[in-house]
Write a protein that holds these residues in place. Structure first.
Motif, short mmCIF file in Angstrom:
data_model
loop_
_atom_site.label_atom_id
_atom_site.label_comp_id
_atom_site.label_asym_id
_atom_site.label_seq_id
_atom_site.Cartn_x
_atom_site.Cartn_y
_atom_site.Cartn_z
N LEU A 145 44.74 105.44 14.75
CA LEU A 145 45.19 104.22 14.07
C LEU A 145 46.41 103.60 14.76
CD1 LEU A 145 44.73 105.39 10.37
CD2 LEU A 145 43.28 103.83 11.69
N ILE B 160 49.29 105.12 15.30
CA ILE B 160 50.56 105.60 14.77
C ILE B 160 50.81 107.07 15.09
CG2 ILE B 160 51.14 103.98 12.92
CD1 ILE B 160 49.44 105.57 11.01
N VAL C 76 41.91 114.35 13.45
CA VAL C 76 41.13 113.10 13.54
C VAL C 76 42.02 111.86 13.52
CG1 VAL C 76 39.02 114.12 12.62
CG2 VAL C 76 40.65 113.05 11.04
N GLY C 77 43.34 112.02 13.46
CA GLY C 77 44.23 110.85 13.53
C GLY C 77 44.22 109.97 12.30
N CYS C 78 44.12 110.58 11.10
CA CYS C 78 44.04 109.76 9.88
C CYS C 78 45.27 109.92 8.98
CB CYS C 78 42.78 110.11 9.09
SG CYS C 78 42.83 111.75 8.35
N TYR C 79 46.28 110.63 9.44
CA TYR C 79 47.50 110.82 8.66
C TYR C 79 48.24 109.49 8.58
CZ TYR C 79 49.82 115.27 7.20
OH TYR C 79 50.27 116.38 6.51
N SER C 80 48.84 109.18 7.43
CA SER C 80 49.74 108.02 7.35
C SER C 80 51.16 108.55 7.34
CB SER C 80 49.47 107.19 6.10
OG SER C 80 50.35 107.55 5.05
N PRO C 81 52.12 107.74 7.82
CA PRO C 81 53.52 108.19 7.80
C PRO C 81 54.01 108.55 6.39
CG PRO C 81 53.27 106.31 9.25
CD PRO C 81 51.96 106.47 8.52
N TYR C 82 53.45 107.91 5.36
CA TYR C 82 53.85 108.27 3.99
C TYR C 82 53.37 109.68 3.66
CZ TYR C 82 54.95 103.33 3.54
OH TYR C 82 55.48 102.09 3.74
N ARG D 252 43.22 116.64 6.74
CA ARG D 252 42.22 116.52 5.68
C ARG D 252 42.10 117.83 4.89
NH1 ARG D 252 37.06 113.80 8.54
NH2 ARG D 252 37.43 115.55 9.96
#
Lengths: 333, 333
Positions: free
Chosen positions: B134, B136, B102-108, B75
């Motif tokens: 999430l 992932i 916090v585990g909010c990263y997306s692979p993109y 973030r």
């Protein structure tokens, strides 16, 4: 249209020749002895004929909503999948489905192949179905939805053969929190209750760290985390607990810091004098360690695996049943 | 160089201003009352000064291997992360680390930002650390390794705060079975034993469908699956069970078909006459249903959650401890 019929065959050469081969030979009046000699191309054609016959039969019986496709799509020739989908639609099928039966698809392959599969039947909704053998069933589902697929299948709590199907809760969390996509009228705040209910009726427990639905998803123990959470909950949590019908939980143990103890005392109307807080913290850590030593985790886990082991019958139990039946027949004989 | 020291601060504005803000003000002799008035840029600069002072101190004490970086990287402003990494290296740090706290990263996002973060310190190994909120965490880890990161952190069984860290087993499975990358000398066939061991010492169970390490990963019940598996195990399983020190298991229950019963009987030297097989199958399904009705799954799950609930102390228990300590002090007082 209230009922969707499901006409499903195989798509990979491994399945078409080896799994379905003998069935296809019987259907076409070819002796079984030719099984391994006949080329894959023979089975591919016979397989499509069988599927189209089944779809046409379903149509003739009045079915108007027919999902169809070939199993083991992730190990199949993408051109053959396209052929299955085109021919199935011509025969009267209404929506093609391509599954990752063994769970070996990678998200890169999904982005490469789903558009090609979609292009073969652009006007029909494309169904995708992923398994979770590598832990990416949900992300593959989301990736497929971003690559042309319109319909996805999942299972509640991710239950199913082997590692199960794409877990519904993970797909929903990824769509909502990475892309802002919500299923209209879906009660996200009931997902955790649904998970608990399925655990009770299936006997299969969800691990505490399972995204969204696990017991510990909104739990914090370490001193750094809890101190941050007490300043602002977003500091260590980006999913608002209320979204999932949950509350933040503080766990008191060996990683706890003074701030969360002060918080607990204040909540109970006790003034958190530094000396008292220090002594409570010391006592919490002592009790936690004592409990860890006393708790027979290994016995808990023996019971846990015994429970899981009894959700189906074993081969030995099956053999005992056969012996009892045989003995009974002989006695009556 | 045997010990790597870890000098860690925060990277996101939320953390730098709100979580660390008061600490930074104290350090710089600025009154706490200015906390919310001072702009984020003030905290960003003070934060880097604090981190570099800590790194320089560690150096002065003889530390030669120093990992450093900013928490909550997913973030944070990517340019600020780059600045943290450049300045930290100049101060004497040896490897920068960027976490998805916090585990909010997306692979993109990983594919977009990790190369930029890597470019800021191209000669130092880049560490990545993902959480699994999430579902992932593992795939993000693998994606980061394909985007310039060299070092990854995981946890055994994926344990940790909330949904835990990227699960080690999932990262290893994805690297091995999607990309053919193996960790030299890693004993993959011991992963399941390791999982069982950690369950026993932590008290935290792994769900049966967990990729690679769950009880059911190599289990098959449905008639279609077991019939296919008995032709060739690759038909419904692409990970060879022996790779993971496991064996294929057949579960006998309501989804079982005749072929697997024949298999069980043959294995015990009983001739699988069709009539016997049919009666055994009927009996298996009857017993399975009877067992499901008799088994009190809800009680099992009550015990399961009671066990999990007792792995730490509750706020109520903490308050009781405080009351006991206070009462004791007064009595002695």
């Amino acid at each position: 249209d209230d009922v969707t019929y499901f006409v499903f065959t195989s798509a990979s050469d491994l399945h078409v020749k080896y799994k379905l081969g003998k069935t296809l030979l019987h259907r076409e009046g070819i002796p079984e002895s030719e099984w391994l000699e006949l080329p894959v191309s023979h089975y591919r054609a016979a397989n499509i004929r069988m599927m189209c016959d089944a779809i046409a039969y379903a149509r003739s019986q009045g079915a108007t909503s027919i999902e169809f496709g070939g199993e083991d799509g992730s190990r199949a020739d993408v051109d053959y999948i396209a052929e299955i989908h085109r021919e199935g639609l011509k025969a009267g099928g209404t929506r093609p489905s391509t599954p990752d039966t063994v769970g070996c698809y990678s998200p890169y392959a999904v982005r490469e192949y789903i558009p090609k599969i979609k292009a073969a039947a652009p006007d029909a909704p494309l169904v995708v179905h992923f398994h979770n053998d590598l832990g990416i069933g949900a992300w593959n589902t989301v990736t497929a939805l971003g690559s042309g697929a319109e319909v996805f299948t999942t299972s509640v709590n991710g239950i199913g053969e082997r590692t199960g199907n794409a877990p519904m809760h993970q797909v929903l969390l990824q769509l909502r929190y990475l892309f802002g996509i919500e299923i209209p009228n879906f009660k996200y705040e009931k997902l955790r209750d649904l998970a608990r209910h399925l655990e009770r009726v299936s006997g299969i427990p969800v691990q505490p760290t399972e995204p969204g639905i696990g017991l510990n998803v909104f739990s914090h123990e370490s001193g750094i985390h809890t101190a941050g959470m007490l300043i602002h909950p977003a500091i260590y949590q980006f999913i608002p607990p209320a979204d999932m019908g949950a509350k933040v939980e503080y766990i008191y143990g060996k990683h706890s810091g003074a701030v969360v103890v002060e918080h607990a005392l204040r909540g109970a109307g006790i003034t958190p004098e530094p000396k008292l807080v220090a002594r409570v913290l010391e006592e919490v850590k002592r009790i936690r360690e004592e409990r860890a030593e006393r708790a027979d985790f290994s016995e808990f886990h023996r019971n846990y695996y015994e429970h899981l082991g009894h959700l189906g019958l074993t081969a030995a139990e099956v053999v005992d049943i056969a012996r009892a039946i045989s003995a009974d027949s002989k006695a009556k004989g």
